[in-house]
Design a protein around this motif. Sequence first.
Motif, PDB file in Angstrom:
ATOM      1  N   PRO A  24       1.067  -1.482   0.026  1.00  0.00           N
ATOM      2  CA  PRO A  24      -0.394  -0.632  -0.013  1.00  0.00           C
ATOM      3  C   PRO A  24       0.642   1.685  -0.214  1.00  0.00           C
ATOM      4  O   PRO A  24       0.559   2.265  -1.216  1.00  0.00           O
ATOM      5  CB  PRO A  24      -1.155  -0.245   1.449  1.00  0.00           C
ATOM      6  CG  PRO A  24      -1.043  -1.847   1.773  1.00  0.00           C
ATOM      7  CD  PRO A  24      -0.376  -2.597   1.187  1.00  0.00           C
ATOM      8  N   ALA A  25       1.487   1.197   0.656  1.00  0.00           N
ATOM      9  CA  ALA A  25       2.540   2.924   0.519  1.00  0.00           C
ATOM     10  C   ALA A  25       3.019   2.804  -0.155  1.00  0.00           C
ATOM     11  O   ALA A  25       3.883   3.949  -0.150  1.00  0.00           O
ATOM     12  CB  ALA A  25       3.427   2.797   1.868  1.00  0.00           C
ATOM     13  N   GLY A  29       1.507   6.190  -1.893  1.00  0.00           N
ATOM     14  CA  GLY A  29       2.394   7.293  -1.083  1.00  0.00           C
ATOM     15  C   GLY A  29       2.589   8.076  -1.544  1.00  0.00           C
ATOM     16  O   GLY A  29       3.120   9.544  -1.166  1.00  0.00           O
ATOM     17  N   SER A  47      -4.117  -2.326   2.098  1.00  0.00           N
ATOM     18  CA  SER A  47      -4.255  -1.377   3.549  1.00  0.00           C
ATOM     19  C   SER A  47      -5.635  -1.540   4.602  1.00  0.00           C
ATOM     20  O   SER A  47      -5.298  -1.704   6.000  1.00  0.00           O
ATOM     21  CB  SER A  47      -3.802  -0.157   3.519  1.00  0.00           C
ATOM     22  OG  SER A  47      -5.294   0.237   2.669  1.00  0.00           O
ATOM     23  N   VAL A 218      -6.388   6.774  -2.162  1.00  0.00           N
ATOM     24  CA  VAL A 218      -5.976   6.759  -1.160  1.00  0.00           C
ATOM     25  C   VAL A 218      -7.117   7.034  -0.255  1.00  0.00           C
ATOM     26  O   VAL A 218      -6.592   7.205   1.364  1.00  0.00           O
ATOM     27  CB  VAL A 218      -5.123   8.588  -2.189  1.00  0.00           C
ATOM     28  CG1 VAL A 218      -4.672   8.679  -0.024  1.00  0.00           C
ATOM     29  CG2 VAL A 218      -4.257   8.258  -2.301  1.00  0.00           C
ATOM     30  N   ALA A 221      -8.526   3.925   1.934  1.00  0.00           N
ATOM     31  CA  ALA A 221      -6.880   3.525   2.257  1.00  0.00           C
ATOM     32  C   ALA A 221      -6.555   3.391   3.830  1.00  0.00           C
ATOM     33  O   ALA A 221      -6.769   4.573   4.006  1.00  0.00           O
ATOM     34  CB  ALA A 221      -5.704   3.542   1.341  1.00  0.00           C
ATOM     35  N   LEU A 223      -3.572   4.396   5.699  1.00  0.00           N
ATOM     36  CA  LEU A 223      -2.365   4.554   5.405  1.00  0.00           C
ATOM     37  C   LEU A 223      -1.645   5.111   7.013  1.00  0.00           C
ATOM     38  O   LEU A 223      -2.797   5.806   7.663  1.00  0.00           O
ATOM     39  CB  LEU A 223      -1.366   5.499   4.315  1.00  0.00           C
ATOM     40  CG  LEU A 223      -2.353   4.975   2.564  1.00  0.00           C
ATOM     41  CD1 LEU A 223      -1.718   6.129   2.247  1.00  0.00           C
ATOM     42  CD2 LEU A 223      -1.591   3.773   2.216  1.00  0.00           C
ATOM     43  N   VAL A 227       1.124  11.017   2.892  1.00  0.00           N
ATOM     44  CA  VAL A 227       1.186  11.096   1.367  1.00  0.00           C
ATOM     45  C   VAL A 227       2.084  12.004   0.372  1.00  0.00           C
ATOM     46  O   VAL A 227       1.575  13.127   1.215  1.00  0.00           O
ATOM     47  CB  VAL A 227      -0.295  11.010   0.622  1.00  0.00           C
ATOM     48  CG1 VAL A 227      -0.756  10.665  -0.884  1.00  0.00           C
ATOM     49  CG2 VAL A 227      -1.273   9.748   1.120  1.00  0.00           C
TER      50      VAL A 227
END
Length: 262
Positions: A24-25, A29, A47, A218, A221, A223, A227
């Motif tokens: 995910p990152a 990201g 994520s 995003v 997600a 995270l 980002v």
Amino acid sequence: MTGAPEPARPGEPAEPSDTPVPDPAAVLGRLPTGTSLRRELAAAARSRGRDSSVSDELGRLRDEVAAIEVEPVDLAAAKRRVADASGEEERLKERVAALRGDVRARRAVEAETGETLDDLESAAAELSNAQTERIAAEQALERARERAAAARDERERRLELEDRLRNRRREARRELAADVYPAFRDALGAVPDGDSSSAGSGPSEYDGPRLAASLAAVRIADLDAPVTLGREAARWLAERGSRPPEAVLDVPIARPDAAPDP
């Protein structure tokens, strides 16, 4: 049979067929992400703790591929050794034959043969060693050919496993992307120029702005890290509303690497 790569929408980078189920990152990201919507959504699903039904098979196939090590086999060197040994053997055969003829000729005229016989004995010993080397070289070449054949079999097996692994990775991305697609469709309504009606029933049917889709991916997600906004994403957000990027994406934002153009 190798499955067809996932099609990219116009203006969207093609998805590499051997790309693994994404981290995910690494995928989300930074905006723009530079990858496909399906991969973004698969990363968003990951994520959120989702996993695909083929995850166990993916792990097994990765282990099997990693376990296959094919050592190079230098057949050319083995063939050169045989050729060199054979050439030396033929040279010494000719020398032995010539010395034997010289001995016979000297005996016919009752000439001294001692030195010539010494040369003949020495040449015969060299010939015996050369014959031994040629046999050893031929045996080494045969073993090298057997190793080369085994290496070809291993390479073919690895290619087959890699083909299956690519197919399973595509299946995993499709499954993960489909899993979060309803959430993605809803999130489109919360990002600039996003429109849920443009989502269709799956990533291949999405017909809206590409960056809006990335923003929505995003947003859904989970995270851990901020980002980073690239210039295009920063300009997009600046031009399309007064809400700060953190509010749009629902995630901390790292300082953009370049300010938007005035």
